[in-house]
Motif scaffolding. Structure first.
Motif, mmCIF file in Angstrom:
data_model
loop_
_atom_site.group_PDB
_atom_site.id
_atom_site.type_symbol
_atom_site.label_atom_id
_atom_site.label_comp_id
_atom_site.label_asym_id
_atom_site.label_seq_id
_atom_site.Cartn_x
_atom_site.Cartn_y
_atom_site.Cartn_z
ATOM 1 N N UNK A 125 0.803 -1.225 0.000
ATOM 2 C CA UNK A 125 0.000 0.000 0.000
ATOM 3 C C UNK A 125 0.841 1.282 0.000
ATOM 4 N N UNK A 126 2.165 1.158 0.050
ATOM 5 C CA UNK A 126 3.037 2.333 0.073
ATOM 6 C C UNK A 126 3.367 2.774 -1.358
ATOM 7 N N UNK A 127 2.365 3.361 -2.011
ATOM 8 C CA UNK A 127 2.515 3.781 -3.406
ATOM 9 C C UNK A 127 3.597 4.831 -3.593
ATOM 10 N N UNK A 128 3.761 5.725 -2.624
ATOM 11 C CA UNK A 128 4.758 6.788 -2.759
ATOM 12 C C UNK A 128 6.160 6.206 -2.851
ATOM 13 N N UNK A 129 6.481 5.237 -2.000
ATOM 14 C CA UNK A 129 7.812 4.619 -2.060
ATOM 15 C C UNK A 129 8.001 3.824 -3.339
ATOM 16 N N UNK A 130 6.950 3.176 -3.799
ATOM 17 C CA UNK A 130 7.062 2.463 -5.064
ATOM 18 C C UNK A 130 7.372 3.433 -6.200
ATOM 19 N N UNK A 131 6.744 4.616 -6.175
ATOM 20 C CA UNK A 131 7.007 5.628 -7.208
ATOM 21 C C UNK A 131 8.435 6.158 -7.121
ATOM 22 N N UNK A 132 8.938 6.341 -5.894
ATOM 23 C CA UNK A 132 10.329 6.787 -5.728
ATOM 24 C C UNK A 132 11.267 5.802 -6.409
ATOM 25 N N UNK A 133 11.079 4.509 -6.133
ATOM 26 C CA UNK A 133 11.970 3.491 -6.686
ATOM 27 C C UNK A 133 11.808 3.361 -8.198
ATOM 28 N N UNK A 134 10.583 3.444 -8.688
ATOM 29 C CA UNK A 134 10.363 3.382 -10.135
ATOM 30 C C UNK A 134 11.044 4.567 -10.824
ATOM 31 N N UNK A 135 10.980 5.739 -10.211
ATOM 32 C CA UNK A 135 11.618 6.938 -10.768
ATOM 33 C C UNK A 135 13.130 6.733 -10.914
ATOM 34 N N UNK A 136 13.707 5.912 -10.030
ATOM 35 C CA UNK A 136 15.144 5.646 -10.048
ATOM 36 C C UNK A 136 15.517 4.450 -10.915
ATOM 37 N N UNK A 137 14.539 3.830 -11.566
ATOM 38 C CA UNK A 137 14.820 2.726 -12.466
ATOM 39 C C UNK A 137 14.640 1.344 -11.869
ATOM 40 N N UNK A 138 14.158 1.260 -10.618
ATOM 41 C CA UNK A 138 13.898 -0.040 -10.015
ATOM 42 C C UNK A 138 12.707 -0.682 -10.725
#
Length: 124
Positions: free
Chosen positions: A95-108
């Protein structure tokens, strides 16, 4: 109404924890909404090519790009300190969408979808 803060992302630095930071740590460490820590932990043995990434940020600073900037800096430093690492991984609660977006932004990339999502960044 809360005063909105603007942070100059170029002023962000990473440094080891010191005992003198305890009050600042308790400010966000005691906040139930904050459960993430910036840390690079290399594995050992056959897993020495992997490192876990974690991070925390006081809620009042969310949404300003600080976590993404700091994690990017931590990965760059981790690559210097741990030359065997070719894969970074981070577990994030579903449910932590914000952290998922942070990591996706970095290429994870997402590699799972159970109670936690494993996000990975391959350096090769």
């Amino acid at each position: 109404m809360a005063k909105e803060m603007t942070i100059d992302l170029s002023k962000i630095t990473l440094r080891p924890y010191k005992i003198s930071y305890v009050d600042d740590f308790l400010m966000y460490g005691g906040d139930d909404k904050v459960t993430r820590f910036i840390i690079i932990v290399p594995k050992s043995g056959d897993d020495r090519c992997r490192a876990d990434v974690g991070y925390a940020l006081a809620a009042e600073y969310w949404g300003q790009g600080i976590a993404a900037r700091a994690v990017k800096m931590a990965i760059a430093q981790g690559l210097k300190e741990f030359p065997d690492v070719v894969r970074f991984q981070a577990l994030v609660e579903l449910e932590n969408n914000a952290s998922q977006k942070v990591l996706e932004k970095l290429g994870f990339l997402k590699e799972g979808n159970h109670e936690e999502v494993c996000n990975t960044l391959d350096i090769s």
